[in-house]
Design a protein around this motif. Structure first.
Motif, PDB file in Angstrom:
ATOM      1  N   GLY A 118      -4.757 -18.283 -71.610  1.00 51.80           N
ATOM      2  CA  GLY A 118      -4.130 -17.028 -71.228  1.00 51.80           C
ATOM      3  C   GLY A 118      -4.942 -15.769 -71.445  1.00 51.80           C
ATOM      4  N   TYR A 119      -6.268 -15.885 -71.526  1.00 52.67           N
ATOM      5  CA  TYR A 119      -7.105 -14.700 -71.678  1.00 52.67           C
ATOM      6  C   TYR A 119      -7.248 -13.980 -70.334  1.00 52.67           C
ATOM      7  CZ  TYR A 119      -8.811 -15.859 -76.402  1.00 52.67           C
ATOM      8  OH  TYR A 119      -8.914 -16.103 -77.747  1.00 52.67           O
ATOM      9  N   SER A 120      -7.365 -12.664 -70.384  1.00 57.72           N
ATOM     10  CA  SER A 120      -7.661 -11.897 -69.175  1.00 57.72           C
ATOM     11  C   SER A 120      -9.163 -11.952 -68.914  1.00 57.72           C
ATOM     12  CB  SER A 120      -7.233 -10.438 -69.348  1.00 57.72           C
ATOM     13  OG  SER A 120      -8.056  -9.796 -70.322  1.00 57.72           O
ATOM     14  N   HIS A 121      -9.583 -11.574 -67.713  1.00 56.00           N
ATOM     15  CA  HIS A 121     -11.009 -11.572 -67.415  1.00 56.00           C
ATOM     16  C   HIS A 121     -11.762 -10.569 -68.302  1.00 56.00           C
ATOM     17  CE1 HIS A 121     -11.101 -14.413 -64.160  1.00 56.00           C
ATOM     18  NE2 HIS A 121     -10.108 -13.805 -63.555  1.00 56.00           N
ATOM     19  N   GLU A 122     -11.092  -9.488 -68.640  1.00 58.32           N
ATOM     20  CA  GLU A 122     -11.720  -8.517 -69.534  1.00 58.32           C
ATOM     21  C   GLU A 122     -11.939  -9.116 -70.920  1.00 58.32           C
ATOM     22  OE1 GLU A 122     -10.124  -6.638 -66.082  1.00 58.32           O
ATOM     23  OE2 GLU A 122      -9.118  -7.923 -67.565  1.00 58.32           O
ATOM     24  N   GLU A 123     -10.957  -9.863 -71.415  1.00 53.63           N
ATOM     25  CA  GLU A 123     -11.091 -10.510 -72.722  1.00 53.63           C
ATOM     26  C   GLU A 123     -12.149 -11.600 -72.694  1.00 53.63           C
ATOM     27  OE1 GLU A 123      -6.578 -10.075 -74.529  1.00 53.63           O
ATOM     28  OE2 GLU A 123      -6.959 -11.594 -72.988  1.00 53.63           O
TER      29      GLU A 123
ATOM     30  N   ILE B 196     -20.292 -11.237 -71.099  1.00 51.10           N
ATOM     31  CA  ILE B 196     -20.624 -11.237 -69.671  1.00 51.10           C
ATOM     32  C   ILE B 196     -19.814 -10.146 -68.978  1.00 51.10           C
ATOM     33  CG2 ILE B 196     -21.171 -13.703 -69.639  1.00 51.10           C
ATOM     34  CD1 ILE B 196     -18.370 -14.179 -68.446  1.00 51.10           C
ATOM     35  N   SER B 197     -20.010  -9.998 -67.674  1.00 46.08           N
ATOM     36  CA  SER B 197     -19.227  -9.035 -66.911  1.00 46.08           C
ATOM     37  C   SER B 197     -17.904  -9.668 -66.475  1.00 46.08           C
ATOM     38  CB  SER B 197     -19.998  -8.589 -65.669  1.00 46.08           C
ATOM     39  OG  SER B 197     -20.117  -9.669 -64.746  1.00 46.08           O
ATOM     40  N   THR B 198     -16.935  -8.819 -66.152  1.00 45.59           N
ATOM     41  CA  THR B 198     -15.669  -9.350 -65.644  1.00 45.59           C
ATOM     42  C   THR B 198     -15.886 -10.041 -64.297  1.00 45.59           C
ATOM     43  OG1 THR B 198     -15.148  -7.200 -64.648  1.00 45.59           O
ATOM     44  CG2 THR B 198     -14.259  -7.645 -66.844  1.00 45.59           C
ATOM     45  N   GLY B 199     -16.842  -9.544 -63.509  1.00 45.32           N
ATOM     46  CA  GLY B 199     -17.151 -10.198 -62.239  1.00 45.32           C
ATOM     47  C   GLY B 199     -17.673 -11.597 -62.442  1.00 45.32           C
ATOM     48  N   ALA B 200     -18.500 -11.794 -63.463  1.00 45.80           N
ATOM     49  CA  ALA B 200     -19.014 -13.131 -63.756  1.00 45.80           C
ATOM     50  C   ALA B 200     -17.895 -14.058 -64.191  1.00 45.80           C
ATOM     51  CB  ALA B 200     -20.088 -13.063 -64.843  1.00 45.80           C
ATOM     52  N   SER B 201     -16.943 -13.512 -64.950  1.00 45.23           N
ATOM     53  CA  SER B 201     -15.796 -14.316 -65.363  1.00 45.23           C
ATOM     54  C   SER B 201     -14.988 -14.752 -64.149  1.00 45.23           C
ATOM     55  CB  SER B 201     -14.913 -13.520 -66.328  1.00 45.23           C
ATOM     56  OG  SER B 201     -13.752 -14.243 -66.666  1.00 45.23           O
TER      57      SER B 201
END
Length: 200
Positions: A155-160, A167-172
């Motif tokens: 349940g993590y967000s891309h920001e977390e 890493i970047s949120t885009g990479a996530s």
């Protein structure tokens, strides 16, 4: 599978003992929740020895932080709240170990990621049981497996995720997209009934 949780009243006594640094209570707590902690760490760490090492490190943190866990805040759901609290510690510890053991390959895989659109609408993965999904996740490359676990299971967000992995949120987002695509390919390869239902 985690061992059955103790009765809330017994768990309160066990927590009090642990918070009082009673060794017997700590041993009982460890035995009670080790299977749960191990199941979490094993999703991130394929090597069982490394996973056990992560669990043990996680319990060191648990016992250090337990004095700040206030059971009175959870009068109606102590067991589930404690499991959620334990889960966060174990995930963080597993990620620390993962980054140590996959430092170079993880950095290369994640930094090379491109941007992909979000996966919207129903997919074959939605038809899988939790156990089936976990078995498929084990077959993912390390970088994909880690991001998918963090986002879809824990349940993590891309920001977390970006902050946890550096890493970047885009990479996530792109690694989540690739992970889902890889899982669908695995379903198709194994002629799984879940995939067949989505083939046009």
């Amino acid at each position: 599978m985690a061992a059955p949780a103790p009765d809330p009243a017994l768990l309160l006594n066990l927590l009090a003992g642990c918070q009082g640094l009673e060794r017997a209570s700590q041993r009982q707590f460890y035995r009670q929740f080790f299977p749960y902690g191990y199941s979490i760490c094993r999703r991130y760490l394929h090597n069982s020895d490394v996973a056990q090492e992560a669990v043990n490190d996680g319990f060191v943190k648990v016992f250090q932080e337990l004095p700040r866990f206030d059971p009175s805040r959870y009068p109606h759901d102590l067991v589930s709240s404690l499991r959620g609290w334990l889960r966060r510690i174990m995930v963080r510890t597993a990620i620390d170990h993962f980054r140590t053991h996959h430092r170079y390959s993880l950095q290369t895989d994640l930094e090379a990621a491109e941007h992909y659109p979000a996966d919207t609408g129903p997919t074959p993965l939605d038809a899988l049981s939790f156990e089936e999904l976990l078995r498929l996740i084990e077959q993912l490359p390390p970088a994909y497996r880690t991001v998918f676990n963090l986002f879809a299971i824990d349940g993590y967000s891309h920001e977390e995720i970006a902050e946890s992995l550096g890493i970047s949120t885009g990479a996530s987002k792109s690694n989540l997209f690739k992970a889902r695509a890889h899982l669908k390919t695995l379903l198709k390869h194994h002629h799984h009934h879940a995939y067949a239902g989505y083939v046009r």
